[in-house]
Design an enzyme around this catalytic site. Structure first.
Site, PDB file in Angstrom:
ATOM      1  CD  GLU A 171      -2.490   1.292   2.734  1.00 18.60           C
ATOM      2  OE1 GLU A 171      -2.844   0.189   3.212  1.00 18.60           O
ATOM      3  OE2 GLU A 171      -2.736   2.385   3.285  1.00 18.60           O
ATOM      4  CD  GLU A 230      -3.716   7.814   5.613  1.00 17.63           C
ATOM      5  OE1 GLU A 230      -4.592   7.088   6.105  1.00 17.63           O
ATOM      6  OE2 GLU A 230      -2.566   7.415   5.347  1.00 17.63           O
TER       7      GLU A 230
END
Length: 322
Positions: free
Chosen positions: A137, A142
């Site tokens: 990932e 974020e």
């Protein structure tokens, strides 16, 4: 074999390209406006991060005005009118996943606005949901609760880490173990400490900017340039048909393969864009309180719909280069 000066120079250039990885790429996709509906599918799933959210399908998103296109820009937003029942589903929002998977590539995200507000947890990332964390990932954009700056991270299967020091990046490494099975899945994280406009309300006040991620078997790099930044590469700003990442300068985050075999830890991955609320990170009581947010996360999200009027993504484009 005797080489001319010209052929010798070409050979050296070729060897340098082999040693230092791919640098030049050709645009394979441009996603803008209504293209998002053809390039992504809507995931009406239970939130894997246990957020106070109700991800809706495409038809529902369109009917509720949670996704729409204006000219070449595309909006993804959360409901900002409904007071939620404590016993009912979470706040309606959107989670989309690209139809295509990518390995070696560059993705350039031209973003005009990102979701903001207490309780929000927006993300732009890549993974293979059906084989996580074995296929890895990459978190590109974020953050939670408007806390600056942006953070990029890798999450992977065991035996994957990044150096603590000596990395050529603008940001600051705050954790080095990428193993998703330890440290509560913190991953190896780089804080974009060089730019407080890389996330949240500050990002929105300047009209956003460009995030770019380059993934190879030798390294994964993430850059950020503010809107109006004179150092932003022309090929990024223009969406040029060809790009050369070797001319983009030092990345904000750099994840080399020195202590992680990227080829075996990262496979073909989709792009995911989502907005959740509270959950494992934004709703962690210590994190939420430290953010200076009121009440508890779930109560705030349930009872203050108007607080999420600015909880939306606005994309000018996504350009993919391979």
């Amino acid at each position: 074999m005797k080489l001319s000066a010209t052929s010798g120079t070409l050979l050296l250039a070729s060897l340098a390209g082999s040693a230092f990885g791919v640098a030049t790429y050709t645009k394979s996709e441009r996603i803008a406006g209504e293209d998002f509906y053809n390039s992504f599918n809507f995931e009406a799933i239970a939130d894997p991060t246990h957020g106070r959210v109700n991800y809706v399908d495409q038809e529902t998103a369109v009917n509720l005005g949670l996704t729409f296109a204006i000219d070449d820009t595309f909006f993804l937003r959360a409901d900002d009118t409904t007071v939620l029942s404590a016993s009912g589903p979470g706040r309606n929002s959107v989670r989309i996943r690209s139809n295509k998977k990518y390995t070696t590539h560059v993705a350039v995200f031209d973003i005009l606005h990102m979701p903001q507000g207490c309780g929000t947890w927006p993300a732009v990332w890549e993974t293979n949901e059906s084989n996580w964390p074995q296929r890895g990932e990459v978190d590109i954009l974020e953050g939670v609760n408007d806390v600056i700056p942006n953070q990029s991270a890798l999450h992977a299967s065991p035996n994957c880490s990044i150096p603590a020091t000596g990395v050529n990046q603008l940001g600051t490494t705050i954790s080095t173990n990428c193993d998703a099975t330890v440290n509560y899945n913190q991953g190896c994280v780089v804080d974009f400490s060089e730019d407080g406009n890389s996330f949240g309300p500050n990002f929105n006040r300047i009209g956003g900017g460009w995030y770019a991620m380059e993934r190879t078997n030798d390294y994964i790099s993430v850059w950020f340039w503010e809107r109006g930044d004179r150092s932003a590469p022309y090929d990024v700003i223009s969406g040029a048909p060809h790009i050369n990442t070797s001319k983009w300068g030092t990345p904000s985050a750099y994840f080399p393969n020195t202590d992680c075999d990227l080829a075996s830890h990262f496979g073909p991955n989709n792009i995911i864009i989502n907005l959740t609320f509270c959950g494992d990170r934004a709703g962690n009581s210590d994190v939420y309180t430290a953010s200076g947010c009121p009440s508890t996360c779930v109560d705030y999200v349930n009872n203050n719909p108007a607080a999420f009027a600015d909880a939306y993504f606005q994309f000018a484009s996504i350009n993919i280069y391979t």
